[in-house]
Design an enzyme around this catalytic site. Structure first.
Site, PDB file in Angstrom:
ATOM      1  N   CYS A 130       0.793  -1.239   0.000  1.00  0.00           N
ATOM      2  CA  CYS A 130       0.000   0.000   0.000  1.00  0.00           C
ATOM      3  C   CYS A 130       0.825   1.289   0.000  1.00  0.00           C
ATOM      4  CB  CYS A 130      -1.015   0.014   1.137  1.00  0.00           C
ATOM      5  SG  CYS A 130      -0.294   0.083   2.785  1.00  0.00           S
ATOM      6  N   LYS A 204      -6.184  -8.488  11.559  1.00  0.00           N
ATOM      7  CA  LYS A 204      -6.039  -7.061  11.269  1.00  0.00           C
ATOM      8  C   LYS A 204      -7.387  -6.536  10.810  1.00  0.00           C
ATOM      9  CE  LYS A 204      -3.642  -3.649   8.491  1.00  0.00           C
ATOM     10  NZ  LYS A 204      -2.520  -3.350   7.611  1.00  0.00           N
ATOM     11  N   ARG A 214      -1.959   6.501   8.036  1.00  0.00           N
ATOM     12  CA  ARG A 214      -2.097   6.665   6.582  1.00  0.00           C
ATOM     13  C   ARG A 214      -1.617   8.036   6.138  1.00  0.00           C
ATOM     14  NH1 ARG A 214      -7.778   3.422   5.724  1.00  0.00           N
ATOM     15  NH2 ARG A 214      -6.984   1.451   6.540  1.00  0.00           N
ATOM     16  N   ARG A 226     -10.653  -0.487   2.725  1.00  0.00           N
ATOM     17  CA  ARG A 226      -9.981  -1.783   2.788  1.00  0.00           C
ATOM     18  C   ARG A 226     -10.887  -2.901   3.321  1.00  0.00           C
ATOM     19  NH1 ARG A 226      -5.184   0.417   1.632  1.00  0.00           N
ATOM     20  NH2 ARG A 226      -3.994   1.702   3.097  1.00  0.00           N
ATOM     21  N   GLU A 242      -8.649 -16.751  11.519  1.00  0.00           N
ATOM     22  CA  GLU A 242      -7.538 -16.164  10.735  1.00  0.00           C
ATOM     23  C   GLU A 242      -6.194 -16.557  11.346  1.00  0.00           C
ATOM     24  OE1 GLU A 242      -6.960 -14.522   8.086  1.00  0.00           O
ATOM     25  OE2 GLU A 242      -8.698 -13.361   7.467  1.00  0.00           O
ATOM     26  N   LYS A 257      -4.498  -6.483  15.767  1.00  0.00           N
ATOM     27  CA  LYS A 257      -4.344  -5.068  15.448  1.00  0.00           C
ATOM     28  C   LYS A 257      -5.679  -4.482  15.016  1.00  0.00           C
ATOM     29  CE  LYS A 257      -2.290  -2.148  12.017  1.00  0.00           C
ATOM     30  NZ  LYS A 257      -1.711  -2.061  10.719  1.00  0.00           N
TER      31      LYS A 257
HETATM   32  C1  PBG Z   1      -0.139  -1.276   5.934  1.00  0.00           C
HETATM   33  C2  PBG Z   1      -0.272  -0.954   7.364  1.00  0.00           C
HETATM   34  C3  PBG Z   1      -1.173  -0.070   8.015  1.00  0.00           C
HETATM   35  C4  PBG Z   1      -0.804  -0.045   9.364  1.00  0.00           C
HETATM   36  C5  PBG Z   1       0.271  -0.919   9.500  1.00  0.00           C
HETATM   37  N1  PBG Z   1       0.570  -1.489   8.266  1.00  0.00           N
HETATM   38  C6  PBG Z   1      -2.236   0.785   7.458  1.00  0.00           C
HETATM   39  C7  PBG Z   1      -3.442   0.203   6.889  1.00  0.00           C
HETATM   40  O1  PBG Z   1      -3.649  -1.023   6.865  1.00  0.00           O
HETATM   41  O2  PBG Z   1      -4.226   0.991   6.374  1.00  0.00           O
HETATM   42  C8  PBG Z   1      -1.432   0.793  10.443  1.00  0.00           C
HETATM   43  C9  PBG Z   1      -0.555   1.094  11.606  1.00  0.00           C
HETATM   44  C10 PBG Z   1      -1.027   2.186  12.495  1.00  0.00           C
HETATM   45  O3  PBG Z   1      -2.128   2.743  12.366  1.00  0.00           O
HETATM   46  O4  PBG Z   1      -0.245   2.525  13.411  1.00  0.00           O
HETATM   47  N2  PBG Z   1      -1.070  -2.105   5.367  1.00  0.00           N
END
Ligand code: PBG
Length: 332
Positions: A130, A204, A214, A226, A242, A257
């Site tokens: 991303c 996640k 972001r 997403r 998962e 997360k």
């Molecule tokens: C990438 C990613 C994200 C985060 C960690 N890896 C952003 C997302 O999935 O949009 C978020 C980490 C944070 O908010 O501290 N995919």
């Protein structure tokens, strides 16, 4: 026996007694500090500090040039923090996200620089597309703009191998494609990286708490959201499923997360998998505490230590947190 023979307050009476029976502790060795490294040196900029560009929504966190990154890594190691987790901001993006697996890409250069300067500090790399795709999604797109799971796997696996080749100690896929842990394990093993562990972002969620990240990583999707690949915050059993799938595919560690609103799942995943569990105390969780502390609404130190302790109590072995340096200092 109950009251008055039983008095819960007896063991709370002094700091000595409380310390004797404390169930949970938190130490710097359990922390992972996330770092943002940029290919374009921000110069002196607004911060007045070379190679550091402040992130408005995350006070105290900067985007770092390679040189500033190495200094930050040294500081983290000196505080007893075990690991850093790297996020890259490439100078250019494209449809495929080819910067993600470039041997001379920003994370690959950063990994080599840290391993050379601070070899004892673990480098964990976030494996995702991303930050490198022009559209900001975590995988490649089909004609109809949906994210193509199976076509993405190969690119994710290639990215993980390029990180391992640069010296990453652990690779951490965050893209949420199905089958990516197995694809990464196979590619790593095929390329001779049989000893590189995988920390899977297993549960996640599609969370509002990623907002500040972001902005920091310039990875907001150009269209849509997403929710077709990250999890629905309403689903707990699915989170365990998962995690179990990632175990089957060869994950060495699993992650939940965000962290704060997901303590139930940290516990559930810990019980179900028997693997080390990492909790990611994400950007929005950090931003809330910083904003409230700046307004004088909360005591920052007490709040942060309480949050980190609660994540350990929920079952996290490892905590990924932007508070890592402050907390490590407070715990000294
Ligand atoms: C990438 C990613 C994200 C985060 C960690 N890896 C952003 C997302 O999935 O949009 C978020 C980490 C944070 O908010 O501290 N995919």
């Amino acid at each position: 026996m109950a009251f008055p023979q039983t008095r819960m307050r007896r063991l709370r009476a002094t700091a000595g007694l409380r310390g004797l029976v404390r169930e949970t502790d938190v130490r710097a060795g359990q922390f992972v500090l996330p770092l943002f490294v940029t290919e374009t040196d921000p110069g002196e900029g607004a911060s007045g500090r070379a190679g550091r560009e402040p992130i408005a929504t995350m006070p105290g966190v900067d985007r770092l040039s390679l040189t500033a990154l190495v200094a930050e890594a040294q500081e983290a190691a000196a505080l007893g923090i075990s690991a850093v987790m790297l996020f890259g901001l490439p100078a250019e993006k494209d449809e495929q996200g080819s910067g993600a697996w470039d041997a001379e890409g920003v994370v690959q250069l950063a990994t080599r620089a840290i391993k050379q300067a601070v070899p004892e500090l673990l480098v964990i790399t976030d494996v995702c597309l991303c930050e490198y795709t022009s559209h900001g999604h975590c995988g490649v797109l089909r004609e109809d703009s949906s994210v193509d799971n199976d076509a993405t796997l190969e690119l994710i696996a290639q990215t993980a191998v390029s990180h391992a080749r640069a010296g990453a100690d652990i690779v951490a896929p965050s893209d949420m494609m199905d089958g990516r842990v197995g694809a990464i394990r196979e590619e790593l093993d095929g390329e001779g990286f049989t000893d590189t562990p995988i920390l899977a972002y297993s549960a996640k969620f599609a969370s509002a708490f990623y907002g500040p990240f972001r902005e920091a990583a310039d990875s907001t999707p150009a269209f849509g959201d997403r929710r077709s690949y990250q999890m629905d915050p309403a689903n707990g059993r699915e989170a365990v499923r998962e995690a179990l799938l990632d175990v089957q595919e060869g994950a060495d560690m699993v992650m939940v997360k965000p962290a704060l609103a997901y303590g139930d799942l940290i516990s559930a995943v810990k019980r179900a998998t028997h693997l080390p569990v990492a909790a990611y105390n994400v950007s929005g969780e950090y931003a809330m505490v910083k904003a409230a502390a700046a307004a004088g609404y909360l005591d920052e130190r007490a709040t942060v230590l309480e949050i980190l302790t609660s994540l350990r109590r929920a079952g996290a072995d490892t905590i990924i947190t932007y508070h890592a340096k402050d907390a490590a200092q407070w715990l000294q």
